[in-house]
Design a protein around this motif. Structure first.
Motif, PDB file in Angstrom:
ATOM      1  N   ALA A 236       0.824  -1.205   0.000  1.00 49.49           N
ATOM      2  CA  ALA A 236       0.000   0.000   0.000  1.00 49.49           C
ATOM      3  C   ALA A 236       0.865   1.264   0.000  1.00 49.49           C
ATOM      4  O   ALA A 236       1.880   1.337   0.671  1.00 49.49           O
ATOM      5  CB  ALA A 236      -0.901   0.016   1.222  1.00 49.49           C
ATOM      6  N   LEU A 237       0.434   2.242  -0.763  1.00 47.74           N
ATOM      7  CA  LEU A 237       1.049   3.567  -0.749  1.00 47.74           C
ATOM      8  C   LEU A 237       0.678   4.240   0.567  1.00 47.74           C
ATOM      9  O   LEU A 237      -0.486   4.217   0.967  1.00 47.74           O
ATOM     10  CB  LEU A 237       0.528   4.402  -1.924  1.00 47.74           C
ATOM     11  N   LEU A 238       1.660   4.792   1.247  1.00 46.76           N
ATOM     12  CA  LEU A 238       1.406   5.474   2.512  1.00 46.76           C
ATOM     13  C   LEU A 238       1.632   6.973   2.355  1.00 46.76           C
ATOM     14  O   LEU A 238       2.685   7.400   1.888  1.00 46.76           O
ATOM     15  CB  LEU A 238       2.331   4.944   3.613  1.00 46.76           C
ATOM     16  N   GLU A 239       0.648   7.740   2.745  1.00 50.52           N
ATOM     17  CA  GLU A 239       0.767   9.190   2.805  1.00 50.52           C
ATOM     18  C   GLU A 239       0.252   9.614   4.168  1.00 50.52           C
ATOM     19  O   GLU A 239      -0.899   9.371   4.504  1.00 50.52           O
ATOM     20  CB  GLU A 239      -0.044   9.872   1.709  1.00 50.52           C
ATOM     21  N   ASP A 240       1.120  10.238   4.950  1.00 48.11           N
ATOM     22  CA  ASP A 240       0.777  10.605   6.316  1.00 48.11           C
ATOM     23  C   ASP A 240       1.083  12.067   6.587  1.00 48.11           C
ATOM     24  O   ASP A 240       2.045  12.626   6.045  1.00 48.11           O
ATOM     25  CB  ASP A 240       1.584   9.779   7.324  1.00 48.11           C
ATOM     26  N   ALA A 241       0.286  12.664   7.455  1.00 49.68           N
ATOM     27  CA  ALA A 241       0.552  13.992   7.987  1.00 49.68           C
ATOM     28  C   ALA A 241       0.925  13.814   9.460  1.00 49.68           C
ATOM     29  O   ALA A 241       0.318  13.001  10.161  1.00 49.68           O
ATOM     30  CB  ALA A 241      -0.677  14.879   7.855  1.00 49.68           C
ATOM     31  N   VAL A 242       1.919  14.560   9.911  1.00 51.66           N
ATOM     32  CA  VAL A 242       2.394  14.452  11.292  1.00 51.66           C
ATOM     33  C   VAL A 242       2.378  15.840  11.922  1.00 51.66           C
ATOM     34  O   VAL A 242       2.827  16.808  11.308  1.00 51.66           O
ATOM     35  CB  VAL A 242       3.827  13.876  11.343  1.00 51.66           C
ATOM     36  N   VAL A 243       1.846  15.909  13.143  1.00 52.50           N
ATOM     37  CA  VAL A 243       1.856  17.153  13.903  1.00 52.50           C
ATOM     38  C   VAL A 243       2.435  16.840  15.268  1.00 52.50           C
ATOM     39  O   VAL A 243       2.035  15.853  15.899  1.00 52.50           O
ATOM     40  CB  VAL A 243       0.433  17.726  14.068  1.00 52.50           C
ATOM     41  N   ASP A 244       3.398  17.633  15.702  1.00 46.96           N
ATOM     42  CA  ASP A 244       3.893  17.455  17.071  1.00 46.96           C
ATOM     43  C   ASP A 244       4.198  18.806  17.683  1.00 46.96           C
ATOM     44  O   ASP A 244       4.431  19.783  16.979  1.00 46.96           O
ATOM     45  CB  ASP A 244       5.085  16.502  17.142  1.00 46.96           C
ATOM     46  N   SER A 245       4.148  18.840  18.994  1.00 48.23           N
ATOM     47  CA  SER A 245       4.423  20.079  19.707  1.00 48.23           C
ATOM     48  C   SER A 245       5.056  19.780  21.056  1.00 48.23           C
ATOM     49  O   SER A 245       4.961  18.676  21.580  1.00 48.23           O
ATOM     50  CB  SER A 245       3.132  20.889  19.904  1.00 48.23           C
ATOM     51  N   ARG A 246       5.721  20.794  21.579  1.00 46.75           N
ATOM     52  CA  ARG A 246       6.338  20.722  22.901  1.00 46.75           C
ATOM     53  C   ARG A 246       6.049  22.040  23.600  1.00 46.75           C
ATOM     54  O   ARG A 246       6.219  23.114  23.007  1.00 46.75           O
ATOM     55  CB  ARG A 246       7.838  20.496  22.796  1.00 46.75           C
ATOM     56  N   VAL A 247       5.596  21.966  24.837  1.00 43.55           N
ATOM     57  CA  VAL A 247       5.275  23.150  25.622  1.00 43.55           C
ATOM     58  C   VAL A 247       6.104  23.110  26.894  1.00 43.55           C
ATOM     59  O   VAL A 247       6.051  22.130  27.641  1.00 43.55           O
ATOM     60  CB  VAL A 247       3.767  23.179  25.981  1.00 43.55           C
ATOM     61  N   GLY A 248       6.877  24.156  27.118  1.00 51.08           N
ATOM     62  CA  GLY A 248       7.648  24.265  28.356  1.00 51.08           C
ATOM     63  C   GLY A 248       6.744  24.732  29.479  1.00 51.08           C
ATOM     64  O   GLY A 248       6.146  25.804  29.391  1.00 51.08           O
ATOM     65  N   LEU A 249       6.621  23.919  30.521  1.00 53.91           N
ATOM     66  CA  LEU A 249       5.766  24.284  31.643  1.00 53.91           C
ATOM     67  C   LEU A 249       6.491  25.231  32.601  1.00 53.91           C
ATOM     68  O   LEU A 249       5.873  26.082  33.221  1.00 53.91           O
ATOM     69  CB  LEU A 249       5.306  23.016  32.372  1.00 53.91           C
ATOM     70  N   ASN A 250       7.788  25.036  32.727  1.00 48.70           N
ATOM     71  CA  ASN A 250       8.675  25.947  33.461  1.00 48.70           C
ATOM     72  C   ASN A 250      10.099  25.650  32.979  1.00 48.70           C
ATOM     73  O   ASN A 250      10.274  25.024  31.939  1.00 48.70           O
ATOM     74  CB  ASN A 250       8.506  25.826  34.983  1.00 48.70           C
ATOM     75  N   GLU A 251      11.105  26.044  33.724  1.00 46.04           N
ATOM     76  CA  GLU A 251      12.492  25.860  33.277  1.00 46.04           C
ATOM     77  C   GLU A 251      12.900  24.391  33.156  1.00 46.04           C
ATOM     78  O   GLU A 251      13.730  24.046  32.329  1.00 46.04           O
ATOM     79  CB  GLU A 251      13.463  26.578  34.226  1.00 46.04           C
ATOM     80  N   GLN A 252      12.346  23.498  33.981  1.00 45.86           N
ATOM     81  CA  GLN A 252      12.758  22.095  33.973  1.00 45.86           C
ATOM     82  C   GLN A 252      11.729  21.140  33.358  1.00 45.86           C
ATOM     83  O   GLN A 252      12.095  20.082  32.881  1.00 45.86           O
ATOM     84  CB  GLN A 252      13.052  21.603  35.398  1.00 45.86           C
TER      85      GLN A 252
END
Length: 132
Positions: free
Chosen positions: A50-66
């Motif tokens: 099968a031909l695969l076509e995918d969309a990817v979304v990722d994120s990172r959120v800093g809650l504080n310094e650590q």
């Protein structure tokens, strides 16, 4: 971007493109596109043919310094279905990182579930990561 082109068949076999935005040092969001044309691997067909076509979304959120929170979703454009997702909480030290991540993986054809997961990961800066 990563690409694989077959000059004999004159076709693009696979590609992966991702665009990222980091408004701060700790926060980021990225959107990507993956395309994978099936190819023969031994006597088997890659990706069940099968031909695969995918969309990817990722994120990172800093809650504080650590502390930071990250998440990723992989969506199949062929099946109009989420293939996988994950989320995690990480503690970031100057020399090491520890995180707990969980999510759900689906098989290559998006019809068969690969199962959920949860893991604890330890990363040593400049050396690598280990997880269980």
């Amino acid at each position: 971007a990563a690409n694989r082109y077959d000059p004999y068949e004159v076709e693009l076999e696979n590609t992966a493109v991702r665009v990222s935005l980091s408004p701060t040092k700790r926060d980021s969001i990225s959107v990507g596109y993956h395309y994978n044309q099936p190819s023969a691997v031994g006597n088997m067909m890659e990706n069940n043919g099968a031909l695969l076509e995918d969309a990817v979304v990722d994120s990172r959120v800093g809650l504080n310094e650590q502390w930071s929170w990250s998440q990723e979703a992989n969506y199949s454009l062929n099946q109009s279905n989420i293939k996988s997702w994950r989320t995690g909480l990480a503690y970031i030290h100057q020399c090491w990182t520890v995180s707990v991540e969980g999510g759900r993986n689906l098989a290559h054809d998006t019809d068969n579930h690969g199962g959920g997961f949860i893991g604890l990961f330890l990363g040593l800066k400049g050396i690598g990561d280990y997880g269980v």
